[in-house]
Design a protein around this motif. Sequence first.
Motif, PDB file in Angstrom:
ATOM      1  N   THR A   1      -3.495  -3.361   2.783  1.00 17.26           N
ATOM      2  CA  THR A   1      -3.282  -2.394   1.707  1.00 17.26           C
ATOM      3  C   THR A   1      -3.807  -1.024   2.117  1.00 17.26           C
ATOM      4  OG1 THR A   1      -3.587  -4.151   0.071  1.00 17.26           O
ATOM      5  CG2 THR A   1      -3.726  -1.906  -0.731  1.00 17.26           C
TER       6      THR A   1
ATOM      7  N   THR B   1      -5.007   2.030  -5.892  1.00 17.36           N
ATOM      8  CA  THR B   1      -4.274   1.121  -5.009  1.00 17.36           C
ATOM      9  C   THR B   1      -5.224   0.124  -4.353  1.00 17.36           C
ATOM     10  OG1 THR B   1      -2.687   2.880  -4.565  1.00 17.36           O
ATOM     11  CG2 THR B   1      -2.733   1.043  -3.011  1.00 17.36           C
ATOM     12  N   LEU B   2      -6.349   0.644  -3.823  1.00 21.44           N
ATOM     13  CA  LEU B   2      -7.305  -0.232  -3.132  1.00 21.44           C
ATOM     14  C   LEU B   2      -7.995  -1.170  -4.117  1.00 21.44           C
ATOM     15  CD1 LEU B   2      -8.877   2.297  -0.603  1.00 21.44           C
ATOM     16  CD2 LEU B   2      -7.061   0.632  -0.231  1.00 21.44           C
TER      17      LEU B   2
ATOM     18  N   MET C   1      -5.004   6.649  -4.595  1.00 23.63           N
ATOM     19  CA  MET C   1      -5.581   5.866  -3.496  1.00 23.63           C
ATOM     20  C   MET C   1      -6.647   4.886  -4.000  1.00 23.63           C
ATOM     21  SD  MET C   1      -5.505   5.471  -0.252  1.00 23.63           S
ATOM     22  CE  MET C   1      -6.050   5.997   1.318  1.00 23.63           C
TER      23      MET C   1
ATOM     24  N   ALA D   1       2.734   1.634  -3.367  1.00 22.97           N
ATOM     25  CA  ALA D   1       1.860   1.963  -4.488  1.00 22.97           C
ATOM     26  C   ALA D   1       1.632   3.468  -4.530  1.00 22.97           C
ATOM     27  CB  ALA D   1       0.533   1.222  -4.359  1.00 22.97           C
ATOM     28  N   ILE D   2       1.367   4.055  -3.364  1.00 21.22           N
ATOM     29  CA  ILE D   2       1.144   5.500  -3.301  1.00 21.22           C
ATOM     30  C   ILE D   2       2.439   6.235  -3.667  1.00 21.22           C
ATOM     31  CG2 ILE D   2       0.562   7.421  -1.756  1.00 21.22           C
ATOM     32  CD1 ILE D   2      -1.855   5.694  -2.281  1.00 21.22           C
TER      33      ILE D   2
ATOM     34  N   GLY E   1       0.825  -1.214   0.000  1.00 15.71           N
ATOM     35  CA  GLY E   1       0.000   0.000   0.000  1.00 15.71           C
ATOM     36  C   GLY E   1       0.851   1.253   0.000  1.00 15.71           C
ATOM     37  N   THR E   2       1.888   1.268   0.849  1.00 21.16           N
ATOM     38  CA  THR E   2       2.759   2.431   0.950  1.00 21.16           C
ATOM     39  C   THR E   2       3.493   2.677  -0.359  1.00 21.16           C
ATOM     40  OG1 THR E   2       3.270   1.339   3.025  1.00 21.16           O
ATOM     41  CG2 THR E   2       4.267   3.467   2.667  1.00 21.16           C
TER      42      THR E   2
ATOM     43  N   SER F   1      -0.050   8.032   2.056  1.00 21.52           N
ATOM     44  CA  SER F   1      -0.550   9.338   1.628  1.00 21.52           C
ATOM     45  C   SER F   1      -0.489  10.371   2.744  1.00 21.52           C
ATOM     46  CB  SER F   1      -1.955   9.233   1.036  1.00 21.52           C
ATOM     47  OG  SER F   1      -2.735   8.350   1.761  1.00 21.52           O
TER      48      SER F   1
ATOM     49  N   ALA G   1      -1.670   2.287   2.370  1.00 19.82           N
ATOM     50  CA  ALA G   1      -2.001   3.408   1.492  1.00 19.82           C
ATOM     51  C   ALA G   1      -2.252   4.671   2.316  1.00 19.82           C
ATOM     52  CB  ALA G   1      -3.221   3.071   0.644  1.00 19.82           C
TER      53      ALA G   1
END
Lengths: 244, 108
Positions: free
Chosen positions: A150, A43-44, A40, A33-34, A30-31, A158, A154
């Motif tokens: 995730t 990513t989800l 956001m 991807a951002i 998650g981190t 963000s 994320a």
Amino acid sequence: MSAHLKAFACGARDTLPMLLGALPFGIIFGTLAIASGLSMPATLLMSALVFAGSAQFIAVSLVASGAGLAVLLATTLIVNLRHMLYSASLLPYVRQLSPRWKVPLAFWLTDETYAVVHRHYLDANASNEHKHWYFLGSCLAMYSNWFVCTLIGALLGSSLPGMAGWGLDFAMVATFIGIVVPLLRTCPMLLSAVVAAVVAVAANGLPYKLGLMLAALAGVIAGVLAERWSLESGKLTGGVDEPV
Amino acid sequence: MSLFEIALIGGMALITFSIRYGLFAVGHRVRFNPLVSRALTYVPVAVLTAIIAPAMLLPGDGSWQLSWQNAYLIGGIAAILIAALSRNLLATIFGGMLVFFLWRWLLA
């Protein structure tokens, strides 16, 4: 508790150790991807709809390096092909189920769930009638864990926009090393890795990240050839892993 | 979401699901060509190593950095050693990252 709920709960329970392993993986995904520039919702949605950890990690690192859509999709195909071995191996147990069962069970089939569920299907002591509920329990445990991790990652990524410069991409390198190194138990595996590494470094300058494809292909060919050669010359003493 | 993101996620979802569901949909027993199933067992190692090696040796802008000042190289070597000795994923991730961040901090 009814028998199906019991089987469902057992499936989820037996998947717990796998959840622990996937936990940091999901948060780091998650981190990253951002930090790689994915939004956001994207990513989800990727974790919700694709649900394939290593392919998602690789996709995100390719996005960060500016790879094109065709390369991203081709890489997804190659990285996920192994799932076909899993579904082939589980097919005898699920073929009598209706599509209402087969579709979701296939969608949620991951490395972790395969490992847990396959073991359960071979277990003669468990009732055969409810094994698909066990399968479902394992799936939903993995899926909810992956999605929540995730989300946490994320949100972290963000709320700390500077994170891109922290070198978190190294987390992915360390994760992949942790997956690959224990697999290098035979000479052909080791050779496959060495050839892939050399080709990947030599071909790094190629456009569209084609070097990755080339290196993966070279690594696979090297492994298969080395295996044949060592079988023929009878030098293979260690056990080669059976393909499920 | 951008159009690129929609195409990426839609494509990845479709490809991944087709791989997982294809044989379930066909429904009868499938025998793989043994060469194909042997080749598939090398895919994870080959793909992941092809990502690891350039990330350690050519981090960032893609220029060659075979130097002790390269934290990706030092952290990666530490992670390989930890993985070989412990065979534990969590220990490898955290140990490797610890060495990586310590090295960066020492060099800064």
